[in-house]
Scaffold this active site. Sequence first.
Site, mmCIF file in Angstrom:
data_model
loop_
_atom_site.group_PDB
_atom_site.id
_atom_site.type_symbol
_atom_site.label_atom_id
_atom_site.label_comp_id
_atom_site.label_asym_id
_atom_site.label_seq_id
_atom_site.Cartn_x
_atom_site.Cartn_y
_atom_site.Cartn_z
ATOM 1 N N SER A 118 0.836 -1.181 0.000
ATOM 2 C CA SER A 118 0.000 0.000 0.000
ATOM 3 C C SER A 118 0.889 1.255 0.000
ATOM 4 O O SER A 118 1.830 1.345 0.771
ATOM 5 C CB SER A 118 -0.878 -0.016 1.240
ATOM 6 O OG SER A 118 -1.587 1.176 1.309
ATOM 7 N N GLY A 119 0.617 2.178 -0.900
ATOM 8 C CA GLY A 119 1.380 3.422 -0.966
ATOM 9 C C GLY A 119 2.593 3.328 -1.861
ATOM 10 O O GLY A 119 3.364 4.270 -1.974
ATOM 11 N N THR A 123 -1.759 2.494 -7.844
ATOM 12 C CA THR A 123 -2.890 3.197 -8.441
ATOM 13 C C THR A 123 -2.391 4.308 -9.360
ATOM 14 O O THR A 123 -2.928 4.507 -10.453
ATOM 15 C CB THR A 123 -3.791 3.746 -7.333
ATOM 16 O OG1 THR A 123 -4.154 2.650 -6.496
ATOM 17 C CG2 THR A 123 -5.036 4.380 -7.895
ATOM 18 N N ASN A 168 -0.920 5.499 3.218
ATOM 19 C CA ASN A 168 -1.229 6.180 1.965
ATOM 20 C C ASN A 168 -2.493 6.998 2.160
ATOM 21 O O ASN A 168 -3.494 6.486 2.630
ATOM 22 C CB ASN A 168 -1.417 5.108 0.883
ATOM 23 C CG ASN A 168 -1.696 5.701 -0.491
ATOM 24 O OD1 ASN A 168 -1.840 6.915 -0.631
ATOM 25 N ND2 ASN A 168 -1.789 4.839 -1.493
ATOM 26 N N SER A 171 -5.420 5.380 -0.246
ATOM 27 C CA SER A 171 -5.159 3.946 -0.389
ATOM 28 C C SER A 171 -6.388 3.239 -0.954
ATOM 29 O O SER A 171 -7.506 3.422 -0.468
ATOM 30 C CB SER A 171 -4.804 3.386 0.988
ATOM 31 O OG SER A 171 -4.587 2.019 0.879
ATOM 32 N N SER A 172 -6.161 2.446 -2.009
ATOM 33 C CA SER A 172 -7.288 1.685 -2.574
ATOM 34 C C SER A 172 -7.591 0.543 -1.629
ATOM 35 O O SER A 172 -6.703 -0.244 -1.312
ATOM 36 C CB SER A 172 -6.919 1.123 -3.934
ATOM 37 O OG SER A 172 -6.052 1.989 -4.616
ATOM 38 N N GLY A 395 -0.420 -5.853 -2.741
ATOM 39 C CA GLY A 395 0.722 -6.765 -2.676
ATOM 40 C C GLY A 395 0.732 -7.464 -1.325
ATOM 41 O O GLY A 395 -0.197 -7.296 -0.523
ATOM 42 N N GLU A 397 1.028 -8.307 2.323
ATOM 43 C CA GLU A 397 0.902 -7.426 3.482
ATOM 44 C C GLU A 397 1.365 -8.173 4.713
ATOM 45 O O GLU A 397 0.951 -9.294 4.970
ATOM 46 C CB GLU A 397 -0.552 -6.972 3.649
ATOM 47 C CG GLU A 397 -0.844 -5.727 2.850
ATOM 48 C CD GLU A 397 -2.219 -5.143 3.143
ATOM 49 O OE1 GLU A 397 -2.927 -5.656 4.038
ATOM 50 O OE2 GLU A 397 -2.582 -4.167 2.470
HETATM 51 N N1 LIG Z 1 5.127 7.906 -10.049
HETATM 52 C C1 LIG Z 1 4.884 8.688 -8.987
HETATM 53 N N2 LIG Z 1 5.359 9.948 -8.981
HETATM 54 C C2 LIG Z 1 5.110 10.744 -7.931
HETATM 55 N N3 LIG Z 1 4.410 10.385 -6.867
HETATM 56 C C3 LIG Z 1 3.917 9.134 -6.806
HETATM 57 C C4 LIG Z 1 4.121 8.230 -7.871
HETATM 58 N N4 LIG Z 1 3.523 7.081 -7.539
HETATM 59 C C5 LIG Z 1 2.972 7.270 -6.333
HETATM 60 N N5 LIG Z 1 3.195 8.502 -5.878
HETATM 61 C C6 LIG Z 1 2.766 9.093 -4.594
HETATM 62 O O1 LIG Z 1 2.487 8.053 -3.716
HETATM 63 C C7 LIG Z 1 1.146 8.102 -3.288
HETATM 64 C C8 LIG Z 1 0.582 6.704 -3.182
HETATM 65 O O2 LIG Z 1 0.440 6.147 -4.459
HETATM 66 P P1 LIG Z 1 -0.714 5.119 -4.813
HETATM 67 O O3 LIG Z 1 -0.622 4.835 -6.246
HETATM 68 O O4 LIG Z 1 -2.013 5.589 -4.303
HETATM 69 O O5 LIG Z 1 -0.262 3.871 -3.986
HETATM 70 P P2 LIG Z 1 -0.939 2.436 -3.970
HETATM 71 O O6 LIG Z 1 -2.044 2.435 -4.939
HETATM 72 O O7 LIG Z 1 0.158 1.511 -4.317
HETATM 73 O O8 LIG Z 1 -1.364 2.252 -2.593
HETATM 74 C C9 LIG Z 1 0.422 8.942 -4.307
HETATM 75 O O9 LIG Z 1 -0.663 9.597 -3.748
HETATM 76 C C10 LIG Z 1 1.494 9.895 -4.739
HETATM 77 O O10 LIG Z 1 1.573 10.964 -3.846
HETATM 78 MG MG LIG Z 2 -3.966 2.072 -4.691
#
Ligand SMILES: Nc1ncnc2c1ncn2[C@@H]1O[C@H](COP(=O)(O)OP(=O)(O)O)[C@@H](O)[C@H]1O
Ligand SMILES: [Mg+2]
Length: 1021
Positions: A118-119, A123, A168, A171-172, A395, A397
């Site tokens: 997560s984070g 997404t 996050n 977070s989804s 992924g 956890e």
């Molecule tokens: N490629 C990227 N460039 C800049 N910031 C990113 C990038 N990927 C993720 N982040 C930062 O990390 C945070 C979490 O990403 P997110 O995709 O929501 O994580 P996940 O879906 O894996 O939990 C985003 O809100 C953003 O601030």
């Molecule tokens: Mg996500």
Amino acid sequence: IEAGEEGGRRLDMEGALTARDRVGIQDFVLLDETTEAAFLSNLKKRFSKDLIYTYIGTLLVSVNPYKELDIYNKKQMEVYMGVNFFELPPHIYALADNAYQTMLTEYNNHFILISGESGAGKTEASKKILQYYAVTCPSTTLLNTVRDKMLMSNPVLEAFGNAKTLKNDNSSRFGKYMDIQFDSQGDAVGGHILNYLLEKSRVVHQNHGERNFHIFYQLVEGGEDDLLHELGLEKDAQHYNYLTQGECAIVSSINDRNDWKTVKNALQIINIDEINTNHLFGIVASVLHLGNVQFDSDSKGHALLNNNTELRWVSNLLGVDAQSLQEGLTYRKIEARTDQVLSPFTIDHAIYARDALAKAIYGQTFTWLVNRINESMENKDPSRKTVIGLLDIYGFEVFYVNSFEQFCINYCNEKLQQLFIQLTLKAEQEEYEAEDIEWEPVQFFNNKIICDLVEERHRGIISILDEECLRPGDATDLTFLERLEDKMGNHPHFVTHKLADKMTRKTLERGDFRLLHYAGEVTYCVVGFLDKNNDLLYRNIKDLICQSKNAIVRECFATVDPDSRRRPETVATQFKSSLLKLTEILMAKEAWYIRCLKSNESKQPGQFDEALIRHQVKYLGLMEHLRVRRAGFAYRRKYDVFLKRYKPLCPATWPHWRGVPADGVEVLVQHLGYLPYEYKMGRTKIFIRHPRTLYATEDAYEKCKHELATRLQAKYKGYRAKGEFRKQKEAATKIETCWRGVQARKEREKRAWAVKVIKKFIKGYMTRGQAKCTDNSEYLAFVRQNYLNRLKNTLPKTVLDKTTWQSPPAVLTEFLLCLFCLVRHQNYCVNFTTFQLKLLTSSIFKGKKESYPQSVAQPFVDTRIKEITSNQTQLTVLYSVFLQYSIPVIKYDRKGFKPRPRQLILTQTAAYVIEEAKIKQRVLYTSLKGISVSNLTDSIIVFHITCEDPKQKGDLVMQCDHLFEFLTKLCVIANKQNAVKVVQGSIKIEIQAGKESAVDFTTGQEPMVYKAKNGHLMVVR
Ligand SMILES: Nc1ncnc2c1ncn2[C@@H]1O[C@H](COP(=O)(O)OP(=O)(O)O)[C@@H](O)[C@H]1O
Ligand SMILES: [Mg+2]
């Protein structure tokens, strides 16, 4: 990408090769050693330079930078678009484009699996891919609406399915698989979403520092007053129990008000009409009201409702009878054969029933929403589509305490790893087969045994859990654990406190079981497993909900047949079957992987938390992945591609190999000294086992490239110089040719002229005897002149002696006869001195002075002044005794050039200037150093007189009408033939010793003589 050649499976490696020394290695497959340390060090090196992407073959590793990088703009997209990205650095666009291009060329289906903690950026990654397709795929207005829907489904799903967690802020809390459908032209024409395991428990409970799903806060913070009034909501999140448990309802990084507007707009775009929108917000509001429903207990400990207003709002919003709802929340209906008995709840039970209701309606509503989105994105055109699926799923956890949710999530990852192994090995094996290379078993850990441990029918953990859930009697989480211990007792990947050896036991609690996942060990606490797996909604509440007047709620629960006595499937079993379906969906497609890593826990840019990343590398199975990729041959390339790149390394293949590429490669690698076990020759490709072999080749190539470049440069420079030289030479030849032409033409003209002259001469000669005519006139003139010239030097001594005369030419015979007769007749001796004088004049002036020709006809006289009467005895004597010649002249003053009439007398030794019978000046011939006249028709004469004393008079300037006569006489008398100079331009004169002036000559309308402004004497003719 060599989509055509490599089946698009393998990202290009040459770019990685040349760039490997710049910042780390772009492809882990090319790491020399596959240790975790080497892996991490490479990742860190690249991360420090903001290079967040690195490949493992086709897999993309992405490290969350936690800062905006300028690598996601349209320009970047264009760079990666459809390009055979030979030298391009790793990028998520490269992977997206690669999948897309392969899909188009091979017309097959693909999926991109995005996983990570997560984070970690899953997404974000999936959004970037979606954006990439939205921008780069062909577009039409119709397609744009589909595209908008696909893009706008995101904010809606994120509002309902994402939440702020500790890890996050967005977070989804559900797994998502989205298919993007493309038609044969590559246009995105539709989409479909599958959702997995929404974390419903969040609706009713949040840990400290976490929030409920975004939509609740968006509604409360951003909802319009009218709407909130209709829904009975306060504009204050603090008011709601379900929103405040994490004690962070308001977070600075989240703008709920803005997001609310986005979501409302997005709902319209995905075709959710106003009525449904109202129902949807009604449900959201009803959940908030439910959370505020509180219970008291009566004396018997039975639950009682303490607040009727909240309950009324719930019944209102869900469109159910308030009385029945109250009953449902405080009593349980027990069915005993024919009777129905109501059994009162304790407060705990009542709260459980309330929360279960909240979770159920929220969860079902989420599914309804996904279905609606699917409807709006659906492409109804039946023609065949190819798809690219995007799987954004949790992924591995591992928490301090891991519960049922982590169990499901980790099981899911176990399944995906299994899928990866199957797909990768399948692909490898197929390639080996296609290339006719003997398959070498790959050493890696196959996690099928763990998948079986979890999911096997009747024997797996899920089956046992379900059995415990169904078993009548007092089944608890602990009895479940005991059953597990009974059944799994000696499984190598399963351990509990009871089963463990002494050492391990210390790390386990009594209520724990531990699974040895492929990625590492995870210890689960069994508490809550049964409840969560059952996810039961009490019967009477379910019946009630089915009659809801809220269309969405009714639709959601209508699928559940209210009369059915059959128990619904448990959560774990549902999850298992949905994963099975997912596996089937994915197995039929070609796989692409993105593994997201979190750089640090505090969401800080630039921080590379090594321990945290090592942990993720392990749990994402990256090393395992690398090993599978590296198991056989690290590098393989089509023969022609390999040969094209490395042919300069071998004299036999450079610059051209004329034979079959495979033979060329064989010659080349033999020359390079590859050992037999280091490579294999396939049908169309060479396989190289170790990266170091390739590196050595690449290094040699780099070196050779420079040498080659120098050589090419030198060649080119030579070629340029040669070209320049040739050009110059051509120019020279051209000029030469032209010049020769000119010369030749001149020569020709000259010859033609000469021919004409000679012809004329001959003709003249031949007709010399005839009367004068055009043919002979020139010849005769020539003969005449010739004769006279000769005669001049051989004049006869006595004119009367006719015989001594040279015999004249025919034309002159008559003339001479006449002359002779005349002389004899007059008895007069022709004064030949006069004739000689004329010849002298001619030799001095002919062709030099313009007025000469006119003078020829004028006879010379002895002297021009007949007599002088003077009382100066000297003059009288001079005149009467010594006079040789006299003439009147105009003398110009030396000062003002005033004209003065004078007479000039020449004696044997000097010239005298006479003014009115007085001698004014005597010029001894010895001091007369020169005589100058102009070449024009004027009659100016200058005597240059030697003048040493300034008191002496200077040069004498005169004008004399009989210039030729005077000067000829002077020359004869003073023997000054060589002193006369005919001058062009001006004549320098000395006015007195050291003081110079000049006589300038020019032509004009009127003859004049005057002193010019520059002090010179100006003579105009
Ligand atoms: N490629 C990227 N460039 C800049 N910031 C990113 C990038 N990927 C993720 N982040 C930062 O990390 C945070 C979490 O990403 P997110 O995709 O929501 O994580 P996940 O879906 O894996 O939990 C985003 O809100 C953003 O601030
Ligand atoms: Mg996500």
